[in-house]
Design a protein around this motif. Sequence first.
Motif, PDB file in Angstrom:
ATOM      1  N   GLN A 192      55.138  -3.420  39.672  1.00  0.00           N
ATOM      2  CA  GLN A 192      54.125  -3.079  38.842  1.00  0.00           C
ATOM      3  C   GLN A 192      54.982  -2.793  37.421  1.00  0.00           C
ATOM      4  OE1 GLN A 192      52.040   0.659  39.866  1.00  0.00           O
ATOM      5  NE2 GLN A 192      51.157  -0.614  41.492  1.00  0.00           N
ATOM      6  N   VAL A 193      54.398  -3.425  36.231  1.00  0.00           N
ATOM      7  CA  VAL A 193      54.949  -3.726  34.962  1.00  0.00           C
ATOM      8  C   VAL A 193      53.747  -3.370  34.076  1.00  0.00           C
ATOM      9  CG1 VAL A 193      56.011  -5.085  33.230  1.00  0.00           C
ATOM     10  CG2 VAL A 193      56.524  -5.300  35.834  1.00  0.00           C
ATOM     11  N   PRO A 194      54.098  -2.111  33.286  1.00  0.00           N
ATOM     12  CA  PRO A 194      53.260  -1.884  32.156  1.00  0.00           C
ATOM     13  C   PRO A 194      52.981  -3.055  31.127  1.00  0.00           C
ATOM     14  CG  PRO A 194      54.724  -0.168  32.689  1.00  0.00           C
ATOM     15  CD  PRO A 194      55.235  -1.166  33.139  1.00  0.00           C
ATOM     16  N   VAL A 195      52.119  -3.440  30.535  1.00  0.00           N
ATOM     17  CA  VAL A 195      51.860  -4.398  29.433  1.00  0.00           C
ATOM     18  C   VAL A 195      51.283  -3.748  28.236  1.00  0.00           C
ATOM     19  CG1 VAL A 195      51.941  -6.562  31.213  1.00  0.00           C
ATOM     20  CG2 VAL A 195      49.571  -5.280  30.334  1.00  0.00           C
ATOM     21  N   LYS A 196      51.759  -4.193  26.966  1.00  0.00           N
ATOM     22  CA  LYS A 196      51.288  -3.566  25.906  1.00  0.00           C
ATOM     23  C   LYS A 196      50.879  -4.911  24.867  1.00  0.00           C
ATOM     24  CE  LYS A 196      55.979  -3.274  23.889  1.00  0.00           C
ATOM     25  NZ  LYS A 196      56.818  -2.376  23.120  1.00  0.00           N
ATOM     26  N   VAL A 197      50.223  -4.592  23.532  1.00  0.00           N
ATOM     27  CA  VAL A 197      50.136  -5.413  22.584  1.00  0.00           C
ATOM     28  C   VAL A 197      51.210  -5.222  21.663  1.00  0.00           C
ATOM     29  CG1 VAL A 197      47.557  -5.744  22.899  1.00  0.00           C
ATOM     30  CG2 VAL A 197      48.454  -3.846  21.526  1.00  0.00           C
ATOM     31  N   ALA A 198      51.736  -6.441  21.221  1.00  0.00           N
ATOM     32  CA  ALA A 198      52.773  -6.213  20.104  1.00  0.00           C
ATOM     33  C   ALA A 198      52.260  -5.698  18.877  1.00  0.00           C
ATOM     34  CB  ALA A 198      53.729  -7.552  20.083  1.00  0.00           C
ATOM     35  N   GLN A 199      51.095  -6.200  18.227  1.00  0.00           N
ATOM     36  CA  GLN A 199      50.621  -5.948  16.910  1.00  0.00           C
ATOM     37  C   GLN A 199      49.191  -5.253  17.251  1.00  0.00           C
ATOM     38  OE1 GLN A 199      51.778  -7.728  14.151  1.00  0.00           O
ATOM     39  NE2 GLN A 199      53.421  -8.334  15.476  1.00  0.00           N
ATOM     40  N   ALA A 200      48.923  -4.599  15.938  1.00  0.00           N
ATOM     41  CA  ALA A 200      47.912  -3.720  16.208  1.00  0.00           C
ATOM     42  C   ALA A 200      46.421  -4.899  16.454  1.00  0.00           C
ATOM     43  CB  ALA A 200      47.366  -2.914  14.919  1.00  0.00           C
ATOM     44  N   VAL A 201      45.604  -4.500  17.196  1.00  0.00           N
ATOM     45  CA  VAL A 201      44.615  -5.384  17.878  1.00  0.00           C
ATOM     46  C   VAL A 201      42.961  -5.119  16.616  1.00  0.00           C
ATOM     47  CG1 VAL A 201      42.952  -6.107  19.561  1.00  0.00           C
ATOM     48  CG2 VAL A 201      45.462  -5.827  19.818  1.00  0.00           C
ATOM     49  N   VAL A 202      42.837  -5.533  15.909  1.00  0.00           N
ATOM     50  CA  VAL A 202      41.561  -5.564  14.934  1.00  0.00           C
ATOM     51  C   VAL A 202      40.711  -6.576  15.284  1.00  0.00           C
ATOM     52  CG1 VAL A 202      40.854  -4.941  12.524  1.00  0.00           C
ATOM     53  CG2 VAL A 202      43.364  -4.218  13.227  1.00  0.00           C
ATOM     54  N   ARG A 205      38.325 -12.335  19.996  1.00  0.00           N
ATOM     55  CA  ARG A 205      39.679 -12.670  19.711  1.00  0.00           C
ATOM     56  C   ARG A 205      40.649 -12.655  21.031  1.00  0.00           C
ATOM     57  NH1 ARG A 205      43.288  -9.038  15.604  1.00  0.00           N
ATOM     58  NH2 ARG A 205      44.869 -10.854  15.986  1.00  0.00           N
ATOM     59  N   ASN A 206      41.448 -13.479  21.163  1.00  0.00           N
ATOM     60  CA  ASN A 206      42.481 -13.420  22.159  1.00  0.00           C
ATOM     61  C   ASN A 206      43.748 -13.013  21.773  1.00  0.00           C
ATOM     62  OD1 ASN A 206      41.103 -14.711  24.573  1.00  0.00           O
ATOM     63  ND2 ASN A 206      40.781 -16.456  23.357  1.00  0.00           N
ATOM     64  N   VAL A 207      44.391 -11.815  22.392  1.00  0.00           N
ATOM     65  CA  VAL A 207      45.544 -11.337  22.025  1.00  0.00           C
ATOM     66  C   VAL A 207      46.574 -11.108  23.185  1.00  0.00           C
ATOM     67  CG1 VAL A 207      46.445  -8.994  21.099  1.00  0.00           C
ATOM     68  CG2 VAL A 207      44.276  -9.627  20.582  1.00  0.00           C
ATOM     69  N   TYR A 253      43.160  -1.295  19.463  1.00  0.00           N
ATOM     70  CA  TYR A 253      44.450  -0.762  19.943  1.00  0.00           C
ATOM     71  C   TYR A 253      45.824  -0.745  18.842  1.00  0.00           C
ATOM     72  CZ  TYR A 253      42.445  -2.270  24.473  1.00  0.00           C
ATOM     73  OH  TYR A 253      41.448  -2.445  25.201  1.00  0.00           O
ATOM     74  N   PRO A 254      46.449   0.448  18.893  1.00  0.00           N
ATOM     75  CA  PRO A 254      47.721   0.207  17.460  1.00  0.00           C
ATOM     76  C   PRO A 254      48.669  -0.620  18.109  1.00  0.00           C
ATOM     77  CG  PRO A 254      47.650   2.323  18.737  1.00  0.00           C
ATOM     78  CD  PRO A 254      46.377   1.600  19.415  1.00  0.00           C
ATOM     79  N   ALA A 255      49.505  -0.982  17.355  1.00  0.00           N
ATOM     80  CA  ALA A 255      50.759  -1.735  17.734  1.00  0.00           C
ATOM     81  C   ALA A 255      51.617  -1.255  18.817  1.00  0.00           C
ATOM     82  CB  ALA A 255      51.690  -2.176  16.576  1.00  0.00           C
ATOM     83  N   GLY A 256      51.850  -1.608  19.987  1.00  0.00           N
ATOM     84  CA  GLY A 256      52.747  -1.398  20.931  1.00  0.00           C
ATOM     85  C   GLY A 256      51.918  -0.401  22.140  1.00  0.00           C
ATOM     86  N   LYS A 257      50.707  -0.195  21.968  1.00  0.00           N
ATOM     87  CA  LYS A 257      49.895   0.417  22.784  1.00  0.00           C
ATOM     88  C   LYS A 257      49.954  -0.254  24.274  1.00  0.00           C
ATOM     89  CE  LYS A 257      46.404   2.988  24.334  1.00  0.00           C
ATOM     90  NZ  LYS A 257      46.637   4.543  24.339  1.00  0.00           N
ATOM     91  N   GLN A 258      50.112   0.607  25.025  1.00  0.00           N
ATOM     92  CA  GLN A 258      49.894   0.005  26.638  1.00  0.00           C
ATOM     93  C   GLN A 258      48.568  -0.308  26.915  1.00  0.00           C
ATOM     94  OE1 GLN A 258      51.965   2.315  29.834  1.00  0.00           O
ATOM     95  NE2 GLN A 258      50.577   1.548  31.172  1.00  0.00           N
TER      96      GLN A 258
END
Length: 385
Positions: free
Chosen positions: A304-314, A358-360, A286-291
């Motif tokens: 309902q709330v969309p959630v995203k990752v703040a950092q790119a997930v590698v 990993r846990n993100v 996932y790129p940074a900011g991806k929902q």
Amino acid sequence: MRTFTVSLLLAPVLWFAAVSAHAVTPTPQLPIPPAPSLPNVASYVVLDYQTGQVVASKDPDLRRAPASLTKLMTAYLTYQAIAGGSLRLDESVPVTQTAWKTGGSRMFLQPQLPVTVDQLLHGLLIDSGNDAAVALAENVGGSQSAFVTLMNDAAARLQLHSTHYSNVDGLPDDNLYTTAADVSRLSRDLIQQYPQVLQITKLQSYTYNKITQRSWNPVLFRDPSVDGLKTGLTDASGHCIDATALRNGRRLIAVEMGAPSWSSGTDAIEALLNYGYRFYQNRELYPAGKQVGMASHTDWSPMQVPVKVAQAVVVTIPRNREGDIQTRVLWDPKVQPPFAQGAVLGQLELSIDGKVLRNVPVIATERVRKASWLDRLWHRVRAAI
């Protein structure tokens, strides 16, 4: 890139659903061979620098005498002092009688011969100078004993739970120990925070006081992709090598402890690096900011709330196993409304074959307040439909 579908019931009225994407059918692949056994080495770790994931290991938490691998922490605290402004690279450092008379490997300091912090770092990391270690410790910490306290404080802060320092140079002491896992973690932190260290550790020799000494790191002379970091040798430690390499933009850290010779230790490091590069790869999921999904709770407004990752997930995974990655969300039950945009709502867990990679953290994309009784009633009606 594949996004994996998951639906996890978190509570009677709380759920999370991941964003769906096209399915990927894994292509049958030959199994990844086991990591090198290296029977002549007491312990080892191969760590991916970008992700911090362990690619391969053997007795990674076995406590061993570190010898001059101790100087990694001496360098770390010196760079920290420089970053904090209490020390300068071009600053001239007085050489005490204690530093001058320190035994073992040396850069050949003399009390009346000028030396700068930069020269001491070169002598510490290339010549493995015990005299350089003492001189730096005395200037950064005020005394060797005070500096050792700083070393152990830093080890605790960096979560090096199986490491304890009793001196600044690595000379034998029963109360001085570390592990291959801790050395790899310290090396990663050192490079992340102070990447300039590699401009020193990549050098094959250094000249001070008209004396040129060859680097103690034998892997530098065999593998052009290696640019650090440190070695250590005492009777108790055996031959220890902490090496890092950069190949095709990807950095690995390989640590072996307790080899019977420099040649066998170098062979071990090369086998470990080749294994990590050949059979494992990094993939951005996932790129940074991806929902990555939607979280829902009847006590929230909005529900309902969309959630995203703040950092790119590698992640670091065996080659061609991206399609086998499993995901699930571990909800944090302590999160209660109201909470702000950017609040961490839980962890996205990534795994292969039951092994967690990993846990993100996943974060809320908008502010949420506590629902009114009328909102809750309407939410429960909607949830029941």
